[in-house]
Design a protein around this motif. Structure first.
Motif, PDB file in Angstrom:
ATOM      1  N   CYS A   1       0.850  -1.194   0.000  1.00 44.22           N
ATOM      2  CA  CYS A   1       0.000   0.000   0.000  1.00 44.22           C
ATOM      3  C   CYS A   1       0.884   1.241   0.000  1.00 44.22           C
TER       4      CYS A   1
ATOM      5  N   CYS B   1       0.608  -6.505   5.199  1.00 41.92           N
ATOM      6  CA  CYS B   1       0.167  -5.309   4.481  1.00 41.92           C
ATOM      7  C   CYS B   1       1.229  -4.254   4.733  1.00 41.92           C
TER       8      CYS B   1
ATOM      9  N   TYR C   1      -1.925  -2.930  -3.762  1.00 41.88           N
ATOM     10  CA  TYR C   1      -3.188  -2.247  -3.497  1.00 41.88           C
ATOM     11  C   TYR C   1      -3.204  -0.898  -4.209  1.00 41.88           C
TER      12      TYR C   1
ATOM     13  N   THR D   1      -2.079   0.461   5.125  1.00 44.86           N
ATOM     14  CA  THR D   1      -1.635  -0.859   5.600  1.00 44.86           C
ATOM     15  C   THR D   1      -2.415  -1.269   6.845  1.00 44.86           C
TER      16      THR D   1
END
Length: 702
Positions: A239, A287, A307, A245
């Motif tokens: 991200c 993430c 993402y 995240t």
């Protein structure tokens, strides 16, 4: 000095003994010979292509050690653990150690006990006492692109490394990276003071990675759909922001996935904990902001999701390269939206190389929005050209369907014109769809002729068409004017000359992505699951990541070939002599037991068969010959039977003096369960089989 033929023979022997491979990959052998001959080199090799062996194997043949410059303190321990498991003397020197520990490392170097020493650039000053050719035979600079401000991951600490060639002019330097364009390559060589170094350039192709890109519509739901059947697999989701995240990790946790957020806002200990949990398979999904992943030698990452769109193709390539390092089928999923482009352009504003960064961003955008083979686009960026489409990306597997889009284009362009080219994409689409929001009412946009003319088309679908119109040059975004949409010369041709426009339809099935990708992976067979379970248990006992024991590709080959003897197991790629001795018997045992059950042989366990022969008075050698087992395996059976209470006299094979020595070592080493610490403690003088039997005896008779 060794002759070339002797070096070649030694290199081939070391490759199998320590790394478990029967042959070198492309360029590896040539790079190793070049480095061993004392010459400088720059290696451009994709992630998972085998860069590490290019300096780790020569370290075994050099008289002194190889100094490895690595930017990642947090991962040095895992890299060193992996080498130690392979029987290679290695350690690290960095700021996480105490002064006493650092001094101990210097002592080990002085005593020539090490073959590899990992160090962060910031800690090099502490190695001054040993920075000479008496101790150091070679220098490897990993992630070498970090030295160049032209590169995608510039680190100022790397710029001091030029002194190494000045201080050690006779010591060869091998710089290694997965991604570097021509400008970055030249910069690396000049800054390291090795301008004449030989370039080794491998193919950038990673054919096992399925490439796919999707419009960023309902990203979170698309991610849930994608990982629905991948709960046991590891993945990284990149991200742009810390907030992104944390938010995504929280949503994944709510769905029952083991996920954590990783970003620069965390302290060192927390980042280290998260990385270690991921590497050791305790956390399945990370993430992360783009700072995560460099140097991670985790071979079983099955997917990488972006993402948000990366700022350039170099970074994208480096990040997707963290998937499928074991060569097994993996996926790179990229989401893209113009909101990302706007954000990334803001990041570059005022930078000294703003024009260059924006040009690279444009290439990234072209890749994300392409309608033809993605692999051809990706490889051509690095100067590598393939003649045919790859057949293993979303555009090859599921080509877009085109239609005559003149009417839709005219509606969009007419709306932009009637809004006087002073509104961004979101407003244009809202006007086309006849939105009743406050801004439209206040500005009077409900009165213009195109208001509501596209209300039969969903918002996301209009966004899909707009992206294509921008890509084809029918309109453009004025990034310097609040991202307003503007007309171009081609716009007039569409509006007034009926100029042809071809648009592709969005995929209707939101789960199509999962269907396409699911074809690239297969469910593990029963034996593979059992082998993974055994690997995990051993890894937990030895406190190392599971892939350090054996990677997934090696387990897959065991599953496929079903080796039942040491000789057969040694033929498996990734099984070297050291791992055969330490782990072989247990893996062979699992395979044999599985095959026994599958063939519905007698319901007597393999241990009971050994016990029956033992009770008949057979020697270990006779039992091994009768059963087609290695003697080490028979000893492991007898140890297990003794532990379960069977009348086995272990002192036949390990005397009380040795047992007492093992007991003393057990206390000195703080009771480790694995065999290797004892083997090392006694400098290899007590065989593994006797160590196993002694430890078993001590369990029952402490």
């Amino acid at each position: 000095m060794h002759t070339a033929s002797v070096l070649e023979e030694k290199a081939n022997t070391a490759l199998k003994k320590y790394f478990g491979y029967d042959q070198f990959r492309k360029n590896q052998h040539e790079i190793i010979q070049h480095f061993l001959s004392g010459q400088d080199g720059l290696v451009i090799m994709p992630t998972g292509g085998g860069k590490s062996i290019c300096f780790q194997l020569p370290a075994l043949l050099f008289e002194g050690l190889v100094l490895v410059i690595s930017p990642l303190i947090a991962l040095m321990k895992d890299q060193v653990d992996a080498l130690n498991v392979n029987g290679i003397e290695a350690t690290y020197f960095n700021s996480s150690q105490s002064a006493a520990d650092q001094q101990e490392v210097l002592n080990q170097v002085a005593q020539k006990k090490l073959k590899l020493l990992y160090v962060a650039p910031e800690s090099l000053s502490g190695l001054q006492p040993i920075l000479n050719s008496n101790y150091i035979s070679g220098i490897a600079i990993d992630e070498a692109h970090c030295i160049s401000s032209w590169g995608h991951d510039f680190r100022p600490s790397y710029q001091q490394l030029g002194f190494l060639k000045n201080q050690l002019p006779e010591v060869p330097i091998l710089a290694l990276t997965a991604t570097a364009d021509k400008a970055t390559r030249t910069d690396i060589l000049n800054q390291l003071n090795i301008p004449q170094a030989r370039l080794f350039l491998n193919s950038f192709d990673r054919p096992n990675i399925f490439l796919t890109a999707r419009p960023a519509v309902n990203r979170v739901q698309q991610i849930f759909d994608f990982i629905e059947n991948k709960s046991g697999e590891s993945g990284i989701i990149y991200c742009l922001s810390r907030k992104g995240t944390e938010g995504l990790a929280a949503k994944l946790e709510q769905k029952g996935y083991k996920a954590e957020a990783y970003h620069a806002g965390l302290n060192f200990e927390e980042r280290n904990r998260i990385q270690e949990n991921f590497v050791r398979d305790k956390t399945k999904i990370i993430c992360a902001t783009l700072a995560f992943g460099m140097g991670i030698d985790k071979s079983n990452v099955r997917y990488v999701i972006h993402y948000n769109m990366p700022k350039n193709i170099e970074g994208y390539y480096q990040e997707i390269g963290r998937a499928g390092r074991d060569g097994l089928a993996s996926t790179a999923l990229l989401f893209h939206t113009y909101a990302d482009i706007i954000q990334l352009r803001k990041f570059t504003e005022g930078a000294g190389n703003e024009e260059l960064q924006n040009a690279k961003l444009d290439r990234m955008k072209e890749f994300a929005e392409a309608t033809h083979c993605r692999r051809r686009i990706l490889l051509s960026y690095f100067g590598e050209y393939i003649e045919k489409d790859c057949g293993h990306c979303d555009n090859c597997k599921n080509p877009p369907v085109f239609f005559d889009g003149r009417i839709l284009a005219q509606k969009m362009l007419s709306c932009i014109a009637r809004l006087k080219q002073q509104e961004p994409a979101s407003m244009v689409i809202n006007v086309l769809r006849g939105s009743q929001n406050q801004s439209i009412r206040e500005k009077g946009y409900y009165r213009i002729k195109t208001y509501g003319t596209g209300k039969d088309i969903a918002w996301q679908e209009w966004q899909h068409y707009l992206t294509q119109l921008i890509n084809q040059g029918f309109c453009e975004i004025a990034f310097h004017q609040n991202n307003n949409l503007k007309l171009t010369q081609l716009s007039k041709k569409v509006l007034f000359e009926n100029y042809p426009v071809q648009l592709s339809k969005p995929q209707e099935d939101k789960k199509q992505l999962s269907k396409v990708i699911s074809k690239t992976t297969s469910k593990p067979k029963d034996l593979f699951t059992l082998l993974k379970a055994l690997r995990l248990r051993i890894a937990q006992e030895e406190n190392v990541p599971a892939y350090v024991i054996f990677n997934d590709a090696t387990l897959k080959e065991m599953d496929r070939e079903r080796p039942q003897t040491e000789e057969e197991l040694l033929s498996i790629s990734g099984v070297g002599q050291r791992k055969l001795e330490v782990y072989g018997p247990e893996f062979i045992e699992v395979i044999k037991t599985f095959l026994d059950q599958k063939k519905r042989k007698k319901k007597i366990s393999t241990y009971k068969k050994t016990l029956a022969l033992y009770k008949k008075g057979k020697t270990v050698e006779e039992i091994a010959n009768t059963r087609g087992l290695n003697q080490t395996t028979v000893f492991s059976h007898l140890a297990k039977l003794f532990e379960e209470g069977e009348a086995i006299d272990l002192k036949q094979w390990v005397d009380l003096t040795t047992i007492k020595q093992i007991k003393i070592a057990k206390q000195a080493l703080n009771n480790p369960e694995q065999l290797r610490p004892y083997f090392d403690f006694f400098e290899g003088k007590i065989p593994y089989a006797q160590i196993r039997l002694a430890l078993t005896y001590l369990k029952i008779n402490p």
